[in-house]
Design a protein around this motif. Structure first.
Motif, PDB file in Angstrom:
ATOM      1  N   PRO A  20       1.848   7.512  -3.467  1.00 16.26           N
ATOM      2  CA  PRO A  20       2.404   6.241  -3.959  1.00 16.26           C
ATOM      3  C   PRO A  20       3.034   6.451  -5.331  1.00 16.26           C
ATOM      4  O   PRO A  20       2.658   7.380  -6.056  1.00 16.26           O
ATOM      5  CB  PRO A  20       1.174   5.342  -4.045  1.00 16.26           C
ATOM      6  CG  PRO A  20       0.067   6.299  -4.335  1.00 16.26           C
ATOM      7  CD  PRO A  20       0.389   7.579  -3.628  1.00 16.26           C
ATOM      8  N   ALA A  77      -1.416   2.149  -5.033  1.00 17.96           N
ATOM      9  CA  ALA A  77      -2.733   2.523  -4.506  1.00 17.96           C
ATOM     10  C   ALA A  77      -3.799   2.263  -5.550  1.00 17.96           C
ATOM     11  O   ALA A  77      -3.586   2.492  -6.749  1.00 17.96           O
ATOM     12  CB  ALA A  77      -2.744   3.993  -4.096  1.00 17.96           C
ATOM     13  N   ARG A  88       0.811  -1.214   0.000  1.00 13.94           N
ATOM     14  CA  ARG A  88       0.000   0.000   0.000  1.00 13.94           C
ATOM     15  C   ARG A  88       0.845   1.265   0.000  1.00 13.94           C
ATOM     16  O   ARG A  88       0.404   2.318  -0.465  1.00 13.94           O
ATOM     17  CB  ARG A  88      -0.915   0.016   1.229  1.00 13.94           C
ATOM     18  CG  ARG A  88      -1.949  -1.094   1.295  1.00 13.94           C
ATOM     19  CD  ARG A  88      -3.137  -0.845   0.374  1.00 13.94           C
ATOM     20  NE  ARG A  88      -2.834  -1.074  -1.024  1.00 13.94           N
ATOM     21  CZ  ARG A  88      -2.790  -2.268  -1.605  1.00 13.94           C
ATOM     22  NH1 ARG A  88      -3.024  -3.348  -0.911  1.00 13.94           N
ATOM     23  NH2 ARG A  88      -2.518  -2.380  -2.883  1.00 13.94           N
ATOM     24  N   ALA A  89       2.064   1.194   0.532  1.00 13.86           N
ATOM     25  CA  ALA A  89       2.941   2.365   0.525  1.00 13.86           C
ATOM     26  C   ALA A  89       3.441   2.679  -0.882  1.00 13.86           C
ATOM     27  O   ALA A  89       3.890   3.796  -1.152  1.00 13.86           O
ATOM     28  CB  ALA A  89       4.127   2.143   1.456  1.00 13.86           C
ATOM     29  N   ARG A  90       3.347   1.700  -1.793  1.00 14.51           N
ATOM     30  CA  ARG A  90       3.886   1.863  -3.139  1.00 14.51           C
ATOM     31  C   ARG A  90       2.824   1.860  -4.227  1.00 14.51           C
ATOM     32  O   ARG A  90       2.983   2.502  -5.264  1.00 14.51           O
ATOM     33  CB  ARG A  90       4.908   0.748  -3.416  1.00 14.51           C
ATOM     34  CG  ARG A  90       6.153   0.869  -2.550  1.00 14.51           C
ATOM     35  CD  ARG A  90       6.959  -0.420  -2.560  1.00 14.51           C
ATOM     36  NE  ARG A  90       8.238  -0.259  -1.878  1.00 14.51           N
ATOM     37  CZ  ARG A  90       8.395  -0.278  -0.566  1.00 14.51           C
ATOM     38  NH1 ARG A  90       7.340  -0.468   0.222  1.00 14.51           N
ATOM     39  NH2 ARG A  90       9.592  -0.105  -0.021  1.00 14.51           N
TER      40      ARG A  90
END
Length: 590
Positions: free
Chosen positions: A506, A428, A424-426
């Protein structure tokens, strides 16, 4: 009466129900968390119970004194001891119930928090397959059913067990013979309870599952109301709802029948215990085996036994309902997470799908051997007819689903094996379903970036063309929105979601009809504004408005779960294939 037949049409994708071992493990966890308060409740009621035993003992001594003619001063002493014991019992009973209520609220708060934390952490794919009805039913109906068990049943059951042990002990000390007569109804009690509790737990679980099925069907019907009306499916949905209601009500009637058989049997046991003690105790007294004072005390203690036994059985029955609901809550903890590996890290930003096959049901694939290579910083549009598998492919590329076969990688690392937080940090996913949380606009925006200041929030809003309507609000970023607050229109909610996306920052985005709620002109303007913000990011857009595809670097045409064409807009128009036909049709409609 036989139990209702199990439904064969229940949803196969419902969330699991916790196993007995998992429920016991969770109960032990709660007990360890609250052992101090639990011990205090038991100790306080132990004192209250001992004080309550003084009354029958005093009355027995008084009767003995009257029988032997040595009653001088005995009445005054008995009254004094009785009042003192009553005062102590009342005070400690009140104190224990107060602590029990506090204990119940603390345990219930833990249950709600544990359920919410685990529900939020569930894999998105699991939630999408299970639907909202089952999860909502667990978070509302099952919590409500548990509230009575937790607030009252657990402390009351502990109190009743302590009372039973102390009263039995006092009865044995008073007269072992009377202790035997007081348990004459024990065989009937054990037999009836065994009959009941062999049937009750599964019946209550089936009853809860039946209610969840009703809830699911109603939620699906309401959510798809327009589709139901358009396709004239109202009659089918009504018949399905009636069938689910009938199954649920059949289990309700069955559990009611179980109670209607068991409860009268228990009342008969109580009557037998007191009657047996009185009759046999009278014979023992006539034979001189016990004194009249012992008989008086013993009968009162035997009668006092009915209270804690009744509480134990009544609350244990309540716990059967609570146990069924608790098993459903614990079941959320037993959802299997994808097999992730914390050591898996992406080496770069390239997204690749290799021979991907995927289906929502075993043996019914939606995607058939799709391969796709998305270069870092490129813009890829997925186009094709409805039902072709575009949104499913988008969810696979976003790491929401894991492929049945093949692989989806980010920087050479499998998305399915990467921890969800890292994905999810990269990457979306933004679709047309947006939620406005209760709180201020600032709170809603900071969900994506907790440390963002107002300047950053304003910049994100301006990037999605939301600055103008936010400025028009009386309190600006401090405006309360969500349930009970200012109502945002669907397009405004969509812009708010896109602003959160800008703040989350992201490097790869999957946009599934992300601007569908805006009119075409506003959507076009917003996409142009976003294009400046998203410069340098990888964007995979599921395009229904073909101007999005026109602006993309590469277009993948998805038909029947396969990529039938792949190339740039000019290349595909020149090829004269399916995309060219879609483009001409779209231009003609405009």
């Amino acid at each position: 009466m036989k139990p209702p037949a199990q439904s064969e049409s229940g949803p196969a994708t419902m969330l699991p129900v916790g196993s007995p071992a998992a429920v016991r493990s969770y109960v032990r966890l709660l007990a360890r968390r609250h052992r101090g308060n639990f011990g205090a409740v038991v100790a306080l009621h132990g004192v209250a119970t001992v004080a309550g035993l003084v009354g029958p003992w005093v009355l027995g001594r008084l009767v003995e004194s009257l029988a032997t003619g040595s009653a001088e001063g005995a009445i005054a002493a008995a009254v004094g001891w009785y009042l003192l014991a009553l005062l102590v019992q009342s005070a400690f009973t009140w104190w224990s119930r107060l602590r029990g209520g506090v204990l119940g609220e603390e345990v219930l708060a833990d249950l709600r928090e544990d359920f919410l934390v685990r529900s939020v952490a569930l894999p998105p794919g699991v939630l999408e397959r299970a639907g909202t009805g089952d999860l909502v039913s667990r978070g509302t109906t099952d919590i409500d059913r548990l509230s009575k068990s937790v607030r009252e049943a657990v402390p009351e059951l502990a109190v009743a067990v302590v009372s039973l042990v102390l009263v039995l002990g006092a009865l044995v000390i008073t007269s072992p013979l009377l202790a035997l007569t007081a348990v004459t109804g024990l065989p009937l009690l054990l037999a009836s309870s065994r009959w009941y509790f062999r049937r009750a737990p599964q019946s209550y679980r089936s009853e809860s599952a039946g209610y969840a099925a009703v809830n699911t069907v109603l939620a699906e019907t309401v959510d798809a109301g327009r589709t139901v009306e358009t396709l004239r499916l109202g009659g089918d949905r009504i018949r399905l709802t009636d069938r689910k209601l009938a199954e649920w009500l059949a289990w309700e009637r069955y559990t009611l029948w179980l109670r209607s058989v068991w409860f009268p049997t228990i009342d008969a046991v109580y009557t037998l215990a007191v009657l047996g003690t009185l009759v046999l105790g009278g014979l023992f007294t006539l034979r001189g085996w016990i004194g009249v004072g012992q008989l008086t005390t013993g009968v009162l203690y035997a009668q006092a036994l009915t209270g804690p036994v009744d509480l134990i059985l009544r609350w244990y029955d309540e716990l059967q309902i609570g146990q069924a609901s608790l098993a459903r809550l614990v079941g959320v903890r037993e959802v299997e997470d994808p097999e992730t590996d914390d050591s898996v890290h992406p080496d770069g930003r390239r997204v690749e799908a290799t021979e991907v096959r995927f289906g929502y049901r075993e043996g019914a694939d939606v995607l058939h051997g799709i391969s796709l290579d998305v270069a870092p910083g490129s813009r890829v549009a997925l186009v094709g007819p409805s039902g072709a598998g575009k949104s499913t492919l988008g969810r696979l590329l976003a790491g929401i689903y894991a492929p049945g076969r093949g692989s989806v990688t980010l920087g050479g690392a499998s998305l399915a094996r990467m921890p969800a937080e890292r994905v999810r940090a990269r990457v979306a996913l933004v679709n047309q379903e947006h939620h406005v949380f209760v709180g201020t606009l600032r709170d809603n925006l900071r969900l994506a970036a907790p440390e963002a200041d107002d300047t950053e929030l304003r910049s994100a809003l301006d990037a999605v063309d939301a600055g103008e309507w936010v400025d028009a609000l009386e309190e600006g970023l401090d405006t309360e929105v969500g349930s009970g607050g200012a109502a945002l229109t669907p397009p405004q909610a969509q812009q708010l979601a896109l602003a959160r996306l800008v703040l989350a920052d992201p490097h790869t985005l999957v946009l599934d009809e992300a601007t569908s709620l805006l009119d075409p002109r506003a959507a076009r303007h917003l996409e142009r504004s976003l294009s400046r913000v998203l410069e340098g990011r990888t964007v995979i857009a599921i395009a229904h408005r073909l101007h999005t595809a026109h602006d993309a670097d590469v277009i993948a045409v998805v038909e029947g779960g396969r990529i039938s064409e792949y190339g740039s807009h000019p290349e595909l128009v020149a090829a004269g294939g399916p995309y060219a036909a879609l483009w001409r049709s779209w231009r003609d409609e405009r």
